[in-house]
Design an enzyme around this catalytic site. Structure first.
Site, PDB file in Angstrom:
ATOM      1  N   SER A  42       0.824  -1.185   0.000  1.00 58.35           N
ATOM      2  CA  SER A  42       0.000   0.000   0.000  1.00 58.35           C
ATOM      3  C   SER A  42       0.872   1.254   0.000  1.00 58.35           C
ATOM      4  O   SER A  42       1.689   1.428  -0.892  1.00 58.35           O
ATOM      5  CB  SER A  42      -0.923  -0.056   1.224  1.00 58.35           C
ATOM      6  OG  SER A  42      -2.157   0.500   0.957  1.00 58.35           O
ATOM      7  N   ASP A  80      -9.518  -6.967  -4.726  1.00 56.83           N
ATOM      8  CA  ASP A  80      -9.119  -5.776  -3.962  1.00 56.83           C
ATOM      9  C   ASP A  80     -10.101  -4.641  -4.245  1.00 56.83           C
ATOM     10  O   ASP A  80     -10.163  -4.133  -5.362  1.00 56.83           O
ATOM     11  CB  ASP A  80      -7.698  -5.357  -4.360  1.00 56.83           C
ATOM     12  CG  ASP A  80      -7.124  -4.257  -3.468  1.00 56.83           C
ATOM     13  OD1 ASP A  80      -7.911  -3.542  -2.821  1.00 56.83           O
ATOM     14  OD2 ASP A  80      -5.885  -4.118  -3.435  1.00 56.83           O
ATOM     15  N   HIS A 140      -7.287  -6.405  -0.450  1.00 53.06           N
ATOM     16  CA  HIS A 140      -6.179  -5.483  -0.207  1.00 53.06           C
ATOM     17  C   HIS A 140      -5.154  -6.075   0.759  1.00 53.06           C
ATOM     18  O   HIS A 140      -3.954  -5.874   0.601  1.00 53.06           O
ATOM     19  CB  HIS A 140      -6.720  -4.160   0.324  1.00 53.06           C
ATOM     20  CG  HIS A 140      -5.736  -3.046   0.301  1.00 53.06           C
ATOM     21  ND1 HIS A 140      -5.134  -2.606  -0.860  1.00 53.06           N
ATOM     22  CD2 HIS A 140      -5.234  -2.265   1.284  1.00 53.06           C
ATOM     23  CE1 HIS A 140      -4.315  -1.602  -0.596  1.00 53.06           C
ATOM     24  NE2 HIS A 140      -4.350  -1.383   0.711  1.00 53.06           N
TER      25      HIS A 140
END
Length: 295
Positions: free
Chosen positions: A143, A248, A276
């Site tokens: 991320s 995701d 995610h």
């Protein structure tokens, strides 16, 4: 970046994906302040001053190949990488997971988001590993940590051995802005996730930092093409592995495809059931993918 989207049930689904709070070198073994601790399967915690800031990190393993794990927004070594610290091959790898300044146990300082905050994190991450005496190392970034890893790999090609990123993006789109603004008000977060964050940070710091993050990441939308680090992608020379979760809901697949297209020689792997937090939800599969690539 741990980012939920807007709207009722979808918002609840997305919020559930937030983090729970948030070779080339000679044989390395454990280095730095953690050197005195027994290594092998143990996980040590320590702080070391880097660029004027005491940075907290966890370290485990005694392998020749050093690897740094980089967490997502409001994440930390503890909240984001438990299965990797516990189960990645500790004979092959020396694994370090850090808390970026203002996150986890790297407080103070308070977290802020100047225009160069990703570059600052990249500089801190590289300097941390050098302070720990690792001459060359690989990066695994999730991320926001994936964005940081992309920048570090581009700017320090002689230091980075290999790169693995997931849930990362090089640009900010209008669609992304909607996702960011959906989490500005932490009172709308699920009670479970909100409680975990508040236990780590306290309500005031959590709420203030979340708002600041939304403003900080949104500022890239004002740049040409929403550029975060797209101009740096051609400078990434190390072998690169991009993993993307087919389910995701936080980072659209085109972001992973964009990275794959613009990082020469990169590999893209789609994990059909992954969301995610695929490295947590499917930790055994993720760890094997990462280890096979790093060897």
């Amino acid at each position: 970046m741990a980012r939920p989207g807007a709207g009722g049930a979808l918002l609840r689904v997305l919020l559930s994906q937030l983090p729970p709070a948030a070779r080339g070198a000679p044989p390395l073994g454990l280095r730095g302040p953690a050197a005195a601790a027994s290594y092998g399967t143990s996980i040590t915690s320590a702080k070391i001053k880097v660029n004027g800031v005491p940075l907290h990190y966890k370290q485990t393993g005694q392998g020749d190949h050093a690897v740094l794990l980089l967490p997502g927004m409001l994440g930390s070594s503890q909240s984001d990488f438990g299965p990797q610290l516990k189960s990645m091959n500790k004979q092959l790898f020396t694994i370090v997971a850090w808390d970026p300044r203002g996150y986890g146990h790297s407080i103070p300082p308070a977290r802020d988001f100047p225009p160069d905050f990703f570059e600052r994190d990249a500089r801190d991450a590289v300097d941390l590993m050098q302070a720990l005496k690792f001459k060359k190392f690989s990066l695994l970034g999730w991320s926001d940590g994936g964005i940081t890893a992309l920048i570090a790999a581009a700017k320090h090609p002689t230091l980075i051995h290999k790169l693995v990123v997931w849930g990362a993006n090089a640009v900010v789109t209008q669609e992304d802005l909607k996702l960011y603004n959906a989490i500005r008000d932490v009172s709308k977060w699920s009670e479970k996730i909100r409680k975990q964050m508040e236990e780590m940070y306290g309500h005031e710091y959590f709420a203030k930092t979340c708002e600041a993050w939304v403003d900080g990441i949104s500022q890239f939308a004002d740049k040409p093409d929403g550029n975060i680090c797209q101009h740096l992608l051609p400078h990434i020379k190390c072998p690169t592995f991009i993993i993307h979760g087919g389910k995701d809901p936080l980072v659209p697949q085109f972001h992973a495809e964009y990275l794959h297209k613009h990082i020469k020689g990169s590999r893209l792997f789609l994990m059909p059931e992954g969301k995610h937090n695929l490295h947590l939800r499917f930790a055994e599969e993720f760890n094997k993918l990462a280890e096979d690539f790093l060897q």
